[in-house]
Design an enzyme around this catalytic site. Structure first.
Site, mmCIF file in Angstrom:
data_model
loop_
_atom_site.group_PDB
_atom_site.id
_atom_site.type_symbol
_atom_site.label_atom_id
_atom_site.label_comp_id
_atom_site.label_asym_id
_atom_site.label_seq_id
_atom_site.Cartn_x
_atom_site.Cartn_y
_atom_site.Cartn_z
ATOM 1 N N TYR A 1 0.843 -1.201 0.000
ATOM 2 C CA TYR A 1 0.000 0.000 0.000
ATOM 3 C C TYR A 1 0.880 1.254 0.000
ATOM 4 O O TYR A 1 0.936 1.992 -0.959
ATOM 5 C CB TYR A 1 -0.961 -0.006 1.188
ATOM 6 C CG TYR A 1 -1.981 1.112 1.129
ATOM 7 C CD1 TYR A 1 -3.104 0.995 0.318
ATOM 8 C CD2 TYR A 1 -1.809 2.287 1.849
ATOM 9 C CE1 TYR A 1 -4.034 2.031 0.231
ATOM 10 C CE2 TYR A 1 -2.733 3.319 1.773
ATOM 11 C CZ TYR A 1 -3.840 3.182 0.965
ATOM 12 O OH TYR A 1 -4.751 4.209 0.887
ATOM 13 N N SER B 1 -6.500 1.039 -4.503
ATOM 14 C CA SER B 1 -6.598 2.471 -4.226
ATOM 15 C C SER B 1 -5.216 3.096 -4.357
ATOM 16 O O SER B 1 -4.627 3.083 -5.436
ATOM 17 C CB SER B 1 -7.219 2.695 -2.842
ATOM 18 O OG SER B 1 -7.647 4.018 -2.702
ATOM 19 N N ASP C 1 -17.737 3.680 -7.899
ATOM 20 C CA ASP C 1 -16.634 4.136 -7.062
ATOM 21 C C ASP C 1 -16.553 5.654 -7.144
ATOM 22 O O ASP C 1 -16.087 6.215 -8.130
ATOM 23 C CB ASP C 1 -15.308 3.509 -7.522
ATOM 24 C CG ASP C 1 -14.176 3.768 -6.528
ATOM 25 O OD1 ASP C 1 -14.331 4.652 -5.671
ATOM 26 O OD2 ASP C 1 -13.143 3.081 -6.623
ATOM 27 N N HIS D 1 -15.986 1.584 -3.968
ATOM 28 C CA HIS D 1 -14.554 1.500 -3.711
ATOM 29 C C HIS D 1 -14.176 0.202 -3.009
ATOM 30 O O HIS D 1 -12.996 -0.145 -2.964
ATOM 31 C CB HIS D 1 -14.121 2.703 -2.879
ATOM 32 C CG HIS D 1 -12.653 2.960 -2.909
ATOM 33 N ND1 HIS D 1 -11.945 3.189 -4.069
ATOM 34 C CD2 HIS D 1 -11.731 3.013 -1.911
ATOM 35 C CE1 HIS D 1 -10.668 3.380 -3.782
ATOM 36 N NE2 HIS D 1 -10.519 3.272 -2.487
#
Length: 713
Positions: free
Chosen positions: A484, A564, A648, A683
């Site tokens: 991430y 993301s 999203d 999302h």
């Protein structure tokens, strides 16, 4: 060995092998021609540099031609996935794995104890309750009845202090726009009208008169899902009055580009208001509700650090902050004069990152030590009472309760420890098992270990690697590397039912704790932001190189995944080092770094990213790594399956649409380039179980097919 026993063992092994069936990847899959994606002549000028954006038209998510493009892309993707021989077998296994009862930790509200439970394959977990320990359990809210297809979810819930009223949020199709419904808990009768168009909001009751909530005005330009949202506002809604009469408490045109939040201390004496213009740092305000007409006082008037009021004792406030303490600390101050210069340290900063909770009159300091949990219990004078013994090395969460509670419930998990709920006695410090996981997984067959590898600039980066015990390090193991690296978010060990598919097949699952995250506090976060963002990509690339050099895997067996901000990570690393990976799985990614801030609340991400409008240096930096712009014609890229969803409204699907279109145009070679676009989803939060299983099935099928991995049933 006894001869008869040896014969029995051999016969058992032979039978087991005969029962196993290996399904090989397809030798060849017919890939339909990619849809012909029209190219426009749109271009932007940034500090004298002209940047073409031929796929700008795909940003219009409601246009008929965009919808037609989505339909055609899904046809290509589904046709490819349909030809993978073990796709159905993976789905069947995942469905079986998911089919067990799952519980949340219980919590008390009024006369009832509430908890969530999913019978196994229910699309949404159901909220149950019972009165007392021996009361009859009953369904309180069943989100599966909110919509026929399970795509409407329960997205937040708040009870009044006496437990007689509850306000709950629902999300339709995964959207961040919510509705709020109020009911009486005793008979579930609806109170007043449904609130509409609520976004990025908690709900905070003040007595039984009403509650605070936050929202934006609906966008005046662009669609509801992609239009810019700018002025966040904190309102108070009085029950049985129209929403249009709700009182504006804070925010609006005088505080543009803020995320505004409001919550109350448990005794409801103080309203706490937070205001942030990015996802890190923020202003802090308080209002003493015990004094009619009292003003809103400024506690912190800048956005430089993170602060939160976590409790109070009369006028004495307990505040978490990382001001002059990058790893966080707890201070106290009198509410009448709450400025930082009056703060007194209660629990000083340590070398580990702090995430505090309160309950039973105690403070629980949940520390991150090399991305794993270490929890200590303090009294309200800052005296350490005990270190709480956890069942293993992993992640503990849930150390919070009401002031009068004698016990609390916390969950514990790791990559090989399924989520388990424990009951903790606050006075004695003892834990007892409350709910064990029923998932079909034997932890004794697997191992999970932490390593520290060296990134490009010499920084040591932690990574946890999970696989079957006795794994042969021959470079041939299918591996998924996940990361991430952003927004101060920490990746701590957590169990995934989906990952069992990879582990059962002898695969390796690796999670790297990259800079940009919060694993080592503010310094670690800042080291992966703005003009330091390349550190994050270098850390991820170095993780892949470590896995290859230590012969866990090879470039032909290695896949990368992230969602993301993690989708940005995958997009950036696959464009910078395409030869290093065989499979790339960017999910709901931020992929156009020159325009991300022009959609929904994207401007709030500028603290981490900077924007192309800031200055020429920032523009050039973003332009160089922006995945959409970094793609080069005639390049062999990994087998790629981009995933996104039509609802999203956080990272709008245009990012994925434009990236996939250009990748299909520029990519050279036989590796497939697909985009999987979920409908009636957002999302990620609130996805129905059936949708999650289908999505995970396609992820593993795509990875196994393109790494040449057989699937053994």
């Amino acid at each position: 060995m006894n001869k008869n026993f040896k014969t029995i063992v051999l016969a058992t092994l032979v039978t087991a092998c005969q029962n196993e069936k290996a399904i090989n990847p397809a030798e060849e899959i017919t890939l339909l021609p990619y849809p012909s994606t029209e190219k426009g002549n749109v271009a932007d000028s940034h500090f004298g540099t002209t940047v073409p954006d031929p796929y700008r038209w795909l940003e219009n998510d409601t246009a008929a031609d965009t919808k037609a493009w989505v339909t055609e892309q899904n046809k290509v993707t589904n046709a490819y996935l349909d030809q993978i021989p073990f796709r159905d077998a993976i789905y069947a296994r995942l469905e079986k794995l998911w089919n067990y009862e799952r519980f949340s930790a219980p919590f008390k509200e009024g006369d009832y104890t509430y908890f969530y439970k999913n019978d196994g394959l229910q699309n949404q977990s159901v909220l149950y309750r019972q009165k007392g320990e021996d009361g009859t359990t009953e369904i309180f809210l069943d989100p599966n009845k909110f919509s026929e297809d399970g795509t409407t979810s329960l997205a937040g819930i708040a009870f009044s202090r006496d437990g007689s009223l509850v306000a709950y949020q629902i999300s339709e199709g995964g959207s961040d726009w919510r509705k709020v419904i109020v009911i009486r808990t005793e008979d579930k009768s609806i109170v007043g009208d449904t609130l509409l168009d609520v976004k990025f909001s908690d709900l905070a009751w003040r007595g039984n008169a009403g509650f605070y909530y936050s929202s934006y005005d609906k966008p005046v330009e662009g669609s509801t899902l992609s239009g810019v949202t700018d002025e966040h506002k904190l309102y108070f809604h009085t029950l049985n009055t129209p929403q249009g009469e709700d009182k504006l408490v804070f925010g609006g045109s005088v505080t543009p580009r803020r995320y505004i939040g409001g919550y109350l201390t448990e005794d409801e004496r103080f309203l706490i208001i937070t205001a942030a213009n990015t996802t890190s740092g923020g202003e802090l305000y308080i209002q003493d509700l015990s004094k009619p007409g009292s003003p809103i006082l400024t506690v912190v008037d800048n956005f430089e650090k993170n602060h939160a009021v976590i409790d109070n004792e009369g006028e004495r406030l307990f505040i978490y902050t990382n001001l002059n303490a990058p790893n966080g600390k707890i201070v106290t101050v009198d509410a009448s004069n709450p400025k930082p210069e009056n703060w007194v340290d209660l629990i000083p900063e340590t070398e580990n990152v702090l995430n505090p909770g309160t309950g039973g009159g105690k403070i629980f300091a949940n520390y991150l030590k090399d991305a794993t949990s270490m929890v200590q219990q303090y009294d309200r004078n800052g005296r350490l009472e005990r270190a709480i013994e956890l069942p293993d090395v992993g992640s503990a969460a849930g150390f919070s309760a009401k002031m009068d509670d004698k016990e609390l419930y916390y969950s514990f998990t790791s990559y090989v420890y399924p989520p388990t709920i424990f009951k903790y006695n606050i006075a004695s410090g003892t834990s007892e098992l409350y709910k064990a996981s029923g998932v079909d997984f034997d932890p004794m067959k697997y191992e999970s270990k932490q390593v520290f590898y060296t990134s490009k600039d010499g920084t040591k980066i932690p990574m946890i690697i999970t696989h079957k015990k006795g794994l042969e390090l021959d470079g041939h193991n299918p591996t998924l590397l996940y990361g991430y690296g952003g927004f101060d978010i920490s990746l701590t060990p957590s169990f995934s039912t989906s990952n069992i598919i990879l582990l059962e097949q002898g695969g390796v699952y690796a999670v790297a704790n990259l800079r940009g995250g919060g694993e080592y506090g503010e310094k670690w976060h800042l080291a992966g932001t703005k003009l330091q963002k390349q550190h994050v990509f270098d850390d991820f690339i170095a993780a892949a190189e470590y896995l290859i050099s230590e012969r866990y895997t090879s470039p032909e067996k290695l896949g990368i995944a992230g969602g993301s901000n993690g989708g940005l990570l995958v997009g950036a690393t696959m464009t910078q080092r395409p030869e290093l990976f065989k499979v790339a799985l960017p999910a709901v990614g931020v992929l156009d770094m020159l325009r991300y801030h022009k959609f929904t609340a994207g401007a709030g991400w500028a603290y981490d990213y900077g924007t192309a409008d800031d200055n020429v240096e920032m523009f050039n930096y973003l332009y160089a790594y922006s995945p959409y712009h970094a793609l080069k014609p005639g390049t062999v890229y990994p087998a790629t399956m981009v995933t996104t969803a039509d609802h999203d409204d956080r990272v709008v699907p245009a990012h994925s649409f434009k990236f996939a279109a250009r990748l299909q145009e520029y990519h050279k070679g036989s590796n497939p380039v697909l985009i999987r676009i979920e409908t009636k989803a957002g999302h990620g939060a609130g996805k129905p179980t059936a949708m999650v299983i289908a999505e995970q099935t396609d992820k593993w099928a795509f990875l196994f097919q393109n790494t040449g991995t057989s699937y053994v049933e």
